[in-house]
Design an enzyme around this catalytic site. Sequence first.
Site, mmCIF file in Angstrom:
data_model
loop_
_atom_site.group_PDB
_atom_site.id
_atom_site.type_symbol
_atom_site.label_atom_id
_atom_site.label_comp_id
_atom_site.label_asym_id
_atom_site.label_seq_id
_atom_site.Cartn_x
_atom_site.Cartn_y
_atom_site.Cartn_z
ATOM 1 C CG ASN A 1 36.282 -33.262 4.259
ATOM 2 O OD1 ASN A 1 36.449 -34.336 3.688
ATOM 3 N ND2 ASN A 1 35.097 -32.742 4.448
ATOM 4 C CG HIS B 1 37.301 -35.655 -1.947
ATOM 5 N ND1 HIS B 1 36.107 -36.115 -2.471
ATOM 6 C CD2 HIS B 1 37.090 -34.369 -1.609
ATOM 7 C CE1 HIS B 1 35.226 -35.125 -2.472
ATOM 8 N NE2 HIS B 1 35.785 -34.061 -1.943
ATOM 9 C CG HIS C 1 29.408 -34.608 4.290
ATOM 10 N ND1 HIS C 1 29.141 -33.644 3.358
ATOM 11 C CD2 HIS C 1 28.190 -34.994 4.781
ATOM 12 C CE1 HIS C 1 27.831 -33.435 3.286
ATOM 13 N NE2 HIS C 1 27.233 -34.260 4.126
ATOM 14 N NE ARG D 1 26.795 -35.973 -0.313
ATOM 15 C CZ ARG D 1 26.763 -34.656 -0.529
ATOM 16 N NH1 ARG D 1 27.806 -33.915 -0.238
ATOM 17 N NH2 ARG D 1 25.705 -34.093 -1.069
ATOM 18 C CD GLU E 1 31.754 -31.260 6.283
ATOM 19 O OE1 GLU E 1 31.208 -31.670 5.243
ATOM 20 O OE2 GLU E 1 32.804 -30.616 6.280
ATOM 21 C CB THR F 1 28.408 -28.727 1.059
ATOM 22 O OG1 THR F 1 28.747 -29.991 1.613
ATOM 23 C CG2 THR F 1 27.316 -28.082 1.879
ATOM 24 C CD GLU G 1 33.093 -25.403 7.832
ATOM 25 O OE1 GLU G 1 32.861 -26.377 8.586
ATOM 26 O OE2 GLU G 1 33.491 -25.518 6.661
ATOM 27 C CG HIS H 1 32.870 -25.650 0.375
ATOM 28 N ND1 HIS H 1 32.936 -25.539 -0.981
ATOM 29 C CD2 HIS H 1 32.244 -26.826 0.638
ATOM 30 C CE1 HIS H 1 32.364 -26.587 -1.527
ATOM 31 N NE2 HIS H 1 31.945 -27.397 -0.568
HETATM 32 N N1 PXP Z 1 33.261 -27.383 5.031
HETATM 33 C C1 PXP Z 1 32.112 -28.003 4.696
HETATM 34 C C2 PXP Z 1 30.891 -27.718 5.509
HETATM 35 C C3 PXP Z 1 32.061 -28.919 3.632
HETATM 36 O O1 PXP Z 1 30.905 -29.519 3.318
HETATM 37 C C4 PXP Z 1 33.253 -29.207 2.932
HETATM 38 C C5 PXP Z 1 33.242 -30.212 1.827
HETATM 39 O O2 PXP Z 1 32.898 -31.449 2.322
HETATM 40 C C6 PXP Z 1 34.421 -28.547 3.327
HETATM 41 C C7 PXP Z 1 34.402 -27.624 4.352
HETATM 42 C C8 PXP Z 1 35.723 -28.803 2.659
HETATM 43 O O3 PXP Z 1 35.671 -28.274 1.375
HETATM 44 P P1 PXP Z 1 36.822 -28.583 0.342
HETATM 45 O O4 PXP Z 1 36.807 -30.055 0.086
HETATM 46 O O5 PXP Z 1 36.439 -27.764 -0.861
HETATM 47 O O6 PXP Z 1 38.111 -28.140 0.973
#
Ligand code: PXP
Length: 242
Positions: free
Chosen positions: A6, A9, A42, A44, A69, A100, A150, A190
């Site tokens: 992901n 960031h 994601h 948003r 996402e 999330t 997931e 997550h």
């Molecule tokens: N899975 C989902 C559904 C998420 O919303 C996120 C955060 O955007 C992640 C995984 C990734 O989480 P992390 O950034 O804590 O690794």
Amino acid sequence: MKLMVNIDHVATLREARRTSYPDPVYAAGIVEMAGASGVIVHLREDRRHIKDRDLRLLREVVRTKLNLEMAQTEEMIRIAEDVKPDMVTIVPERREELTTEGGLDVKGLLPGLKSAVERIKGAGIKVSLFVDPEIEQIEASVLAGADMVEIHTGRYADAPTEREKMEELKRIVDAAKKAKSEGLKVHAGHGLNYHNVYEIAKIPEIEELSIGHSIVARAIFVGLDRAVRDMIKIIEAARRGV
Ligand code: PXP
């Protein structure tokens, strides 16, 4: 086991100064070359990090798999139908949250989710539902017509004691087994980082992990390529049991 990265960031850092860099589109190429099996963003409702422009360009450049996402809203469903990512992960979304905060209440939202899943699948896109490790949410995900779930690992990652961590791990294992036995593909994510990913990566039913923050954070010190490779090494070691 596959690693999907992901890259939200990277865009968070860009938006901290409203500059045009660092560009998540560049990041996508680097994570793919480092061995990731896919790229996740994601989009948003408030567009706080990833923008529509990023998603459009990522659709053009990502060669592995693009996972969008998104919340289950009319606007997002239309964007998905238009951009056609390889897969969509439906997540709950609240404006005031930092990230999330929990899984979808698939059971409570079943009729609306079912028609959203049907529409997205109708556009040729696979659909995953982000759920807490609870058997009833897995059962509801089957009823909703999802291709995969997931499993939310946030409570495992944030558990304050070892005992609570082990209890949560057990819930994740049970949920993963149930999902696989129901014919769903199983992903998890997550809050996973270089210290807590090993136990999750060992769970045989889980095929893919979705990891963002810890990889982008490490990239500041060691570079994105190395940060992705370091994570893949741990995942592969867990799978081999070493
Ligand atoms: N899975 C989902 C559904 C998420 O919303 C996120 C955060 O955007 C992640 C995984 C990734 O989480 P992390 O950034 O804590 O690794």
